[in-house]
Every structure is written in structure tokens, then in C-alpha cells.
Design a protein around this motif. Sequence first.
Motif, PDB file in Angstrom:
ATOM      1  N   GLY A  76      -6.869 -71.738   3.179  1.00 41.71           N
ATOM      2  CA  GLY A  76      -7.552 -72.629   2.237  1.00 41.71           C
ATOM      3  C   GLY A  76      -8.036 -71.895   1.003  1.00 41.71           C
ATOM      4  N   GLY A  77      -8.681 -70.742   1.198  1.00 44.47           N
ATOM      5  CA  GLY A  77      -9.187 -69.977   0.059  1.00 44.47           C
ATOM      6  C   GLY A  77      -8.070 -69.412  -0.792  1.00 44.47           C
ATOM      7  N   ALA A  78      -7.019 -68.881  -0.151  1.00 43.33           N
ATOM      8  CA  ALA A  78      -5.896 -68.325  -0.895  1.00 43.33           C
ATOM      9  C   ALA A  78      -5.160 -69.406  -1.679  1.00 43.33           C
ATOM     10  CB  ALA A  78      -4.937 -67.618   0.058  1.00 43.33           C
ATOM     11  N   GLY A  79      -5.021 -70.589  -1.075  1.00 44.31           N
ATOM     12  CA  GLY A  79      -4.362 -71.688  -1.773  1.00 44.31           C
ATOM     13  C   GLY A  79      -5.124 -72.122  -3.011  1.00 44.31           C
ATOM     14  N   VAL A  80      -6.440 -72.203  -2.912  1.00 45.18           N
ATOM     15  CA  VAL A  80      -7.263 -72.570  -4.068  1.00 45.18           C
ATOM     16  C   VAL A  80      -7.123 -71.521  -5.169  1.00 45.18           C
ATOM     17  CG1 VAL A  80      -9.643 -72.822  -4.872  1.00 45.18           C
ATOM     18  CG2 VAL A  80      -8.922 -73.938  -2.759  1.00 45.18           C
ATOM     19  N   PHE A  81      -7.185 -70.247  -4.790  1.00 48.43           N
ATOM     20  CA  PHE A  81      -7.081 -69.179  -5.788  1.00 48.43           C
ATOM     21  C   PHE A  81      -5.723 -69.194  -6.482  1.00 48.43           C
ATOM     22  CE2 PHE A  81      -5.890 -64.864  -6.975  1.00 48.43           C
ATOM     23  CZ  PHE A  81      -6.943 -64.522  -7.814  1.00 48.43           C
ATOM     24  N   ARG A 112     -11.736 -70.450  -9.111  1.00 48.84           N
ATOM     25  CA  ARG A 112     -11.081 -69.200  -8.716  1.00 48.84           C
ATOM     26  C   ARG A 112     -12.033 -68.316  -7.915  1.00 48.84           C
ATOM     27  NH1 ARG A 112      -9.662 -67.485 -13.646  1.00 48.84           N
ATOM     28  NH2 ARG A 112      -7.988 -69.030 -13.618  1.00 48.84           N
ATOM     29  N   GLY A 113     -13.274 -68.198  -8.390  1.00 47.82           N
ATOM     30  CA  GLY A 113     -14.271 -67.420  -7.667  1.00 47.82           C
ATOM     31  C   GLY A 113     -14.592 -68.041  -6.319  1.00 47.82           C
ATOM     32  N   ARG A 114     -14.633 -69.368  -6.291  1.00 45.38           N
ATOM     33  CA  ARG A 114     -14.898 -70.075  -5.024  1.00 45.38           C
ATOM     34  C   ARG A 114     -13.788 -69.802  -4.014  1.00 45.38           C
ATOM     35  NH1 ARG A 114     -15.085 -71.618  -0.820  1.00 45.38           N
ATOM     36  NH2 ARG A 114     -15.790 -73.599   0.080  1.00 45.38           N
ATOM     37  N   GLY A 115     -12.549 -69.742  -4.489  1.00 47.98           N
ATOM     38  CA  GLY A 115     -11.446 -69.458  -3.594  1.00 47.98           C
ATOM     39  C   GLY A 115     -11.550 -68.071  -2.987  1.00 47.98           C
ATOM     40  N   MET A 161     -10.486 -79.148  -2.853  1.00 44.19           N
ATOM     41  CA  MET A 161     -11.938 -79.028  -2.863  1.00 44.19           C
ATOM     42  C   MET A 161     -12.598 -80.201  -2.140  1.00 44.19           C
ATOM     43  SD  MET A 161     -12.276 -76.155  -4.247  1.00 44.19           S
ATOM     44  CE  MET A 161     -14.058 -76.099  -4.311  1.00 44.19           C
ATOM     45  N   LEU A 162     -11.980 -81.373  -2.195  1.00 46.44           N
ATOM     46  CA  LEU A 162     -12.526 -82.526  -1.475  1.00 46.44           C
ATOM     47  C   LEU A 162     -12.451 -82.298   0.028  1.00 46.44           C
ATOM     48  CD1 LEU A 162     -13.660 -85.383  -1.524  1.00 46.44           C
ATOM     49  CD2 LEU A 162     -11.313 -86.240  -1.609  1.00 46.44           C
ATOM     50  N   LEU A 163     -11.326 -81.773   0.501  1.00 49.86           N
ATOM     51  CA  LEU A 163     -11.187 -81.471   1.931  1.00 49.86           C
ATOM     52  C   LEU A 163     -12.174 -80.386   2.353  1.00 49.86           C
ATOM     53  CD1 LEU A 163      -7.289 -81.500   2.229  1.00 49.86           C
ATOM     54  CD2 LEU A 163      -8.874 -83.168   3.200  1.00 49.86           C
ATOM     55  N   SER A 164     -12.367 -79.402   1.480  1.00 49.96           N
ATOM     56  CA  SER A 164     -13.335 -78.344   1.774  1.00 49.96           C
ATOM     57  C   SER A 164     -14.748 -78.919   1.848  1.00 49.96           C
ATOM     58  CB  SER A 164     -13.260 -77.254   0.701  1.00 49.96           C
ATOM     59  OG  SER A 164     -14.209 -76.237   0.943  1.00 49.96           O
ATOM     60  N   ALA A 165     -15.081 -79.823   0.924  1.00 44.68           N
ATOM     61  CA  ALA A 165     -16.403 -80.447   0.938  1.00 44.68           C
ATOM     62  C   ALA A 165     -16.631 -81.213   2.237  1.00 44.68           C
ATOM     63  CB  ALA A 165     -16.543 -81.387  -0.262  1.00 44.68           C
ATOM     64  N   ILE A 166     -15.604 -81.909   2.697  1.00 44.73           N
ATOM     65  CA  ILE A 166     -15.727 -82.658   3.957  1.00 44.73           C
ATOM     66  C   ILE A 166     -16.016 -81.716   5.115  1.00 44.73           C
ATOM     67  CG2 ILE A 166     -14.423 -84.016   5.639  1.00 44.73           C
ATOM     68  CD1 ILE A 166     -12.978 -85.322   3.281  1.00 44.73           C
TER      69      ILE A 166
END
Length: 270
Positions: A217-222, A188-191, A130-135
Motif C-alpha cells: 500500500g505504501g509503495a503503491g502510493v509513493f 509522497r511522504g505519507r506513502g 487514500m480512501l481505502l487507507s482511511a477506512i
Amino acid sequence: MPDYYIRTPEQDESRGPFNISKLLTLAEAGQVTENTLYYDEEKEEWVPLGLNEELMAQVFPKKESIKLRIGHDEEKEGSEEDSGEAGGISVENMLKAAEADTEETRHLKQSQKSFERAVALASMTLGLMMLLSAISFIIPHLDAIQGASNEGTYGNLLNHPFFLVGMFDLIMAVLLLLSVTDIYPLIRGRGMLGLGFGVYVGWALSDPLLMLAFGLGGAGVFLATISQRLSIMLLSIVMGIGGNGALAYLALNDRFAEFYSSILLSLFTQ
């Protein structure tokens, strides 16, 4: 009493709902074992029955018994050593059985260790994703942030929807790094949204690489929020950190600047 949905570790299709009485019947028929997964509504994840002592006691009320095969010759006079060898079970096996050190319990223990390791990695690695996504979302808005700071018009930043997404991801990253696991449903929803958003951005920019990076990125978060095995967790880490890391790198190289600046809202003006 609550009802339960169950499935096997090898299949994704679930069955149910079943009450305790039905689970007991299925267990007696051999269709439910300690490795059968049930859906834990509090944790919002699939958990092996063997990890729930209370449920195990209800579904498998009878404890395993140790049966000794006593040969015909053992009933006659003989030494204890001879009877131990002729009885069909060694003292070592008796001790293992008494300590529940069987092949099935060893498999269950391995599954439990894998689950515990996956859980231990989840919070920290999700925080990094999530930190990398925020960047990747905040970096392209540095000019807007600088302008709002110079003019004192911070409210104008609310007109940048992707900046808001970046701030949300940053807040989630901080909470995850502090081991706040109650936000897993939000993550999970964010992913899932990240997957759909990535397809849109990649299509809008005619860039398959972006589609791949957003998708990974999204699949990994989920996956990281639902993984119960260490192997799946490691795969989700590679996907999530790899995909979001690639997006952060592209953002640092001004890959999204024009795209994000072209999408503005009129929620706030100063």
C-alpha cells in the motif's frame, strides 16, 4: 539561468547540476538527447527534455535539415519521377521528415502519450488508495467514535493517533478526487511513512501478511506520485489499491481493533 540535473530513462543515477551551455555541449557530443530526463523543480518529477519546448530550443538550437542525395545521373536530363527514385529519398520520406515523423520523434511521442496517460490516472487512483487507507484506520475506532458521540466528548478522539491518521488520509482522498495535485509532496511522504509503519505493525503483531499489505500500500502510493510511464503507473495502482484494499478488508474484520485500542495518548481529557 537555472541549473539542471539530468539522467537517462534507463538509469536512476543523476548527473549535474548543468547550465544551458553545458547541456548544449553534451547535446553536441551526443550525450544528451530529446529523451534525456531532467528534474523539474516545480513539478518535483523527472521530465523528458522533448516535452519542454523552451529548453529544447536552447539545447538543440539547430533544426533538423533534410538532405537530398542527388545522383550523378540526376544532374543530366531526366524526368521528375526518375530523379525522385534515383535521389535516394522518396517523396513520402521527404514529407515524413518535414513533419518530423521520424523514428526518434515517434518514440518521443509515445513517451509523451505514456506520460500523459499516467498523469491522467494518478489523481483518481491515488484518491482511491487514500480512501481505502482511511477506512482501514477509521473502522477500528467506530466504538470510540460512538462513545464520544453519546457522551459529547469528541475531544477524546484526539487521544487516538491512528484515528487522526485515518482522518488525514480521508481529507487527502477527498482533495485528490477533486484533482488537487498540489498535495502530491504530502502524499509522497505519507506513502514512505506507510512503509515504515507497516513494518512496525507487522512486527508488533507477528503477522507477515500485514507487513506485506502495508508495504504494498505504501509503495503503491509513493510510486503513483512519481510515475512518468503508464506501465509503472499501472503497477503502482495494483500495489496501492491491492495493499490498501487488503488493509480495509482486515479492518472490517476487526483485525486491528485490539492493537489500535492499546495505543492511546493523553493530549485531551473531558
